[in-house]
Design an enzyme around this catalytic site. Structure first.
Site, mmCIF file in Angstrom:
data_model
loop_
_atom_site.group_PDB
_atom_site.id
_atom_site.type_symbol
_atom_site.label_atom_id
_atom_site.label_comp_id
_atom_site.label_asym_id
_atom_site.label_seq_id
_atom_site.Cartn_x
_atom_site.Cartn_y
_atom_site.Cartn_z
ATOM 1 C CB SER B 156 30.425 47.026 39.735
ATOM 2 O OG SER B 156 31.453 46.591 39.733
ATOM 3 N NE ARG B 226 35.524 35.388 42.236
ATOM 4 C CZ ARG B 226 34.391 36.453 41.847
ATOM 5 N NH1 ARG B 226 33.934 37.281 41.039
ATOM 6 N NH2 ARG B 226 33.568 36.285 42.908
ATOM 7 C CG ASP B 322 35.815 51.499 43.773
ATOM 8 O OD1 ASP B 322 36.535 50.737 42.886
ATOM 9 O OD2 ASP B 322 34.914 50.897 43.733
ATOM 10 C CG HIS B 355 35.313 47.906 42.936
ATOM 11 N ND1 HIS B 355 33.652 48.439 42.124
ATOM 12 C CD2 HIS B 355 33.969 46.290 41.891
ATOM 13 C CE1 HIS B 355 33.526 47.710 41.876
ATOM 14 N NE2 HIS B 355 33.069 47.030 41.292
ATOM 15 C CG ASP B 356 34.753 42.530 47.276
ATOM 16 O OD1 ASP B 356 34.133 42.286 46.067
ATOM 17 O OD2 ASP B 356 34.741 41.263 47.800
#
Lengths: 383, 383
Positions: B156, B226, B322, B355-356
């Protein structure tokens, strides 16, 4: 900030049902107001009525200048004389949804039984469902002397209403056109809505939902909610095409903390212009209704049984770049309709415009609607 | 709310560069502090150093218990004895980024020249870039007596730093592993960040960024920021698999306005636990740095020229689900590296985790990293 009329200063065309409405949550709404607009003329057989259902932040001003914003109606590209939904042929009806803020019963309307014009429902307005919205529309349709709708049409949350109409009142719907919608909200859809709700809750001017008493509304929280939702309405490609990484005139990267990229000021404008025309508590109530919606769950977890024995003709439309209500959701509906042996056609329109495409001047959508409606009109032996 | 230590009560291992740092924005930061951690031992040839670059909300606590949260280091699954990034073989370094809030110079650190321990930079901290972050890391590396890094690795925003390292200090990077990243932020990426920033700005406790003076921090705004970011870190499939439409125990649809779906309480927890360990002004500064990042723009709009003549060996990794940094962005980088005749390999890992995935125990990622590093170690004649 745009100059607009005070939302409460507007008298919307409406009908009141004093008997109220029994809601899915178990509460009996003591008094039901449905604000609506019509376009075109009902034919002698009362057979040419087309109900247009609006999306989350839409309203009944489908095909005329909006009384608050002064902008064109949200579906004027498709509804009007000679348009795909031809008001010279069809009698078009649109109602502000239950829970809305443009004249129908909702968090911004007075709690009638208290007899105090200043006391509004706010967050005491009972939780509502898409089916409750449809029940309220059904009252309006009956009030207008219509037994069967020639067609029910809507995109996004409007599409949920179309599905609910077809499932709940199958004999009252000759043709159904659910556009860019789904039989339920996904976890991701719920998550994005929840961010918007939390942004509203986080605004101290929300005041537990009783902001109308203070004159201060949670405009900043509602604007953030609108901003995040707006991103989900557009495709990544559309944002890149429209804005890319372009920097605003007079602005420069590495300047002070302000909006530097064009996409930022665009989003901020989407947020700030929205809060003048929409009520935060309505936003909470309606996003909840969308999240609750689960047509299969209403029918023993069997989506096909929602449409068992239906005679309604369906035309589903999805957009290739819509990631909020992707084509896969429409396909799941088509499969369920097939299992119910329903008459169904399906169009996926190629576009990079994302979910928003249903609101835009999309020639393929206009052609799909006018073609399907013309075919149905023939079958219905419409004059 | 989790019980955590006060962020300011922690003494982070760090080095101070009194000569400061010249930033891309033109400001000379008068005093540069870099907080860092190392794992393993530097070999006699000083040739086995691996720099791990962290993402937006990460920090230097890569492979040990986090001093604030008490949780395992954010990359312990990959960094440690016998792990893919083997601390028995490599000397692993990780620094809190410039602009961060875990000990490196940033909005939460004191303005040294004012000689007042209470006066923090806040939003007066100059705007920073990914290249500024890398320059600060370069100082740390030199301080540790290292001329050339065996590898620079990160996902990232960490991947952006890897790219910037390879472009700015090509001779100092033997191998580069940019994971789940891109050469620039898309309009959609900027848009999501801007929503988060607007949520912080909308919180009255932000107080123009001078919240440290009052003791009240913009926790609600930061939590909303967040939450929206967290949605973008997960795939739609992962959210469906983990939560679907499950309702929380003791909760029911059509109850009062509270979190009803599991995905809602999960998101709220992500938001509320985050604000205890992160600084809102750092969030603003670092999201800005990510949005500014544009490697092609730094090289006459020619991405390939960023890598002209490079001898660095590259391994790019993307994840199939992602959508924040999709595979297409990695492919664009691979094409640019190919045009620069660079030594490049590329792996797209099939996963539904979004993405995580770069933070999770993903065996394919571990295999890709350890294999590539082993091959590079052979070429580098590492002991």
């Amino acid at each position: 900030m745009e100059q607009v009329l005070s939302p409460l200063a507007i008298a919307h065309q409406h009908v009141v049902f004093e008997e109220g409405l029994a809601l899915d949550c178990g509460v009996h709404l003591p008094r039901l107001t449905v604000a609506y607009r019509t376009y075109g003329r009902l034919d002698a057989a009362r057979a040419n009525a087309v109900l247009v259902c609006h999306a989350l932040t839409g309203d009944q001003y489908v095909a005329e200048t909006h009384p608050l914003t002064g902008k064109p109606g949200w579906w004027e590209v498709l509804v009007g004389p000679g348009r795909a939904i031809d008001t010279e042929r069809y009698f078009v009806i649109s109602a502000n949804v239950l829970g809305g803020c443009m004249g129908s019963s909702g968090p911004r309307s007075p709690r009638g039984e208290e007899g105090d014009g200043q006391a509004l429902w706010g967050t005491d307005f009972p939780p509502i469902t898409i089916r409750d919205m449809v029940r309220a529309q059904r009252r309006l349709i009956a009030h207008l002397g219509i037994e069967r709708l020639f067609a029910v049409i809507g995109g996004s949350m409007g599409g949920m209403q179309v599905l609910e109409w077809a499932a709940t009142y199958p004999d009252a719907v000759f043709a159904a056109i659910p556009i860019a919608t789904a039989a339920h909200h996904s976890a991701q859809n719920i998550a994005f809505h929840e961010v918007g709700r939390q942004a509203i809750f986080a605004d101290p001017d929300w005041q537990g939902g009783r902001y109308w008493q203070s004159g201060r509304t949670p405009a900043r929280g509602l604007a953030v909610a609108r901003m995040v939702a707006h991103i989900t309405y557009l495709s990544e490609q559309a944002l890149t095409r429209k804005f890319g990484r372009r920097v605003r005139a007079g602005s420069s990267v590495l300047g002070p903390y302000s909006d530097i990229f064009e996409v930022e000021s665009y989003l901020q404008h989407q947020g700030s212009s929205f809060v003048h025309r929409f009520d935060a508590n309505s936003y909470l109530a309606i996003t909840r209704a969308m999240d609750y919606f689960d047509l299969a769950a209403e029918h023993n977890d069997d989506l096909a049984s929602a449409f068992a024995g239906t005679k309604t003709r369906f035309c589903l439309v999805s957009f290739s770049s819509d990631w909020l209500f992707p084509t896969s959701e429409s396909r799941a509906l088509v499969r369920a309709l097939n299992r119910a042996a329903a008459n169904v056609s399906f169009v996926e329109i190629e576009t990079d415009k994302g979910h928003d495409a249903f609101l835009l001047d999309e020639p393929d959508l206009a052609r799909a609607l006018s073609g399907f409606l013309a075919g149905c009109a023939e079958h219905a032996r419409l004059a």
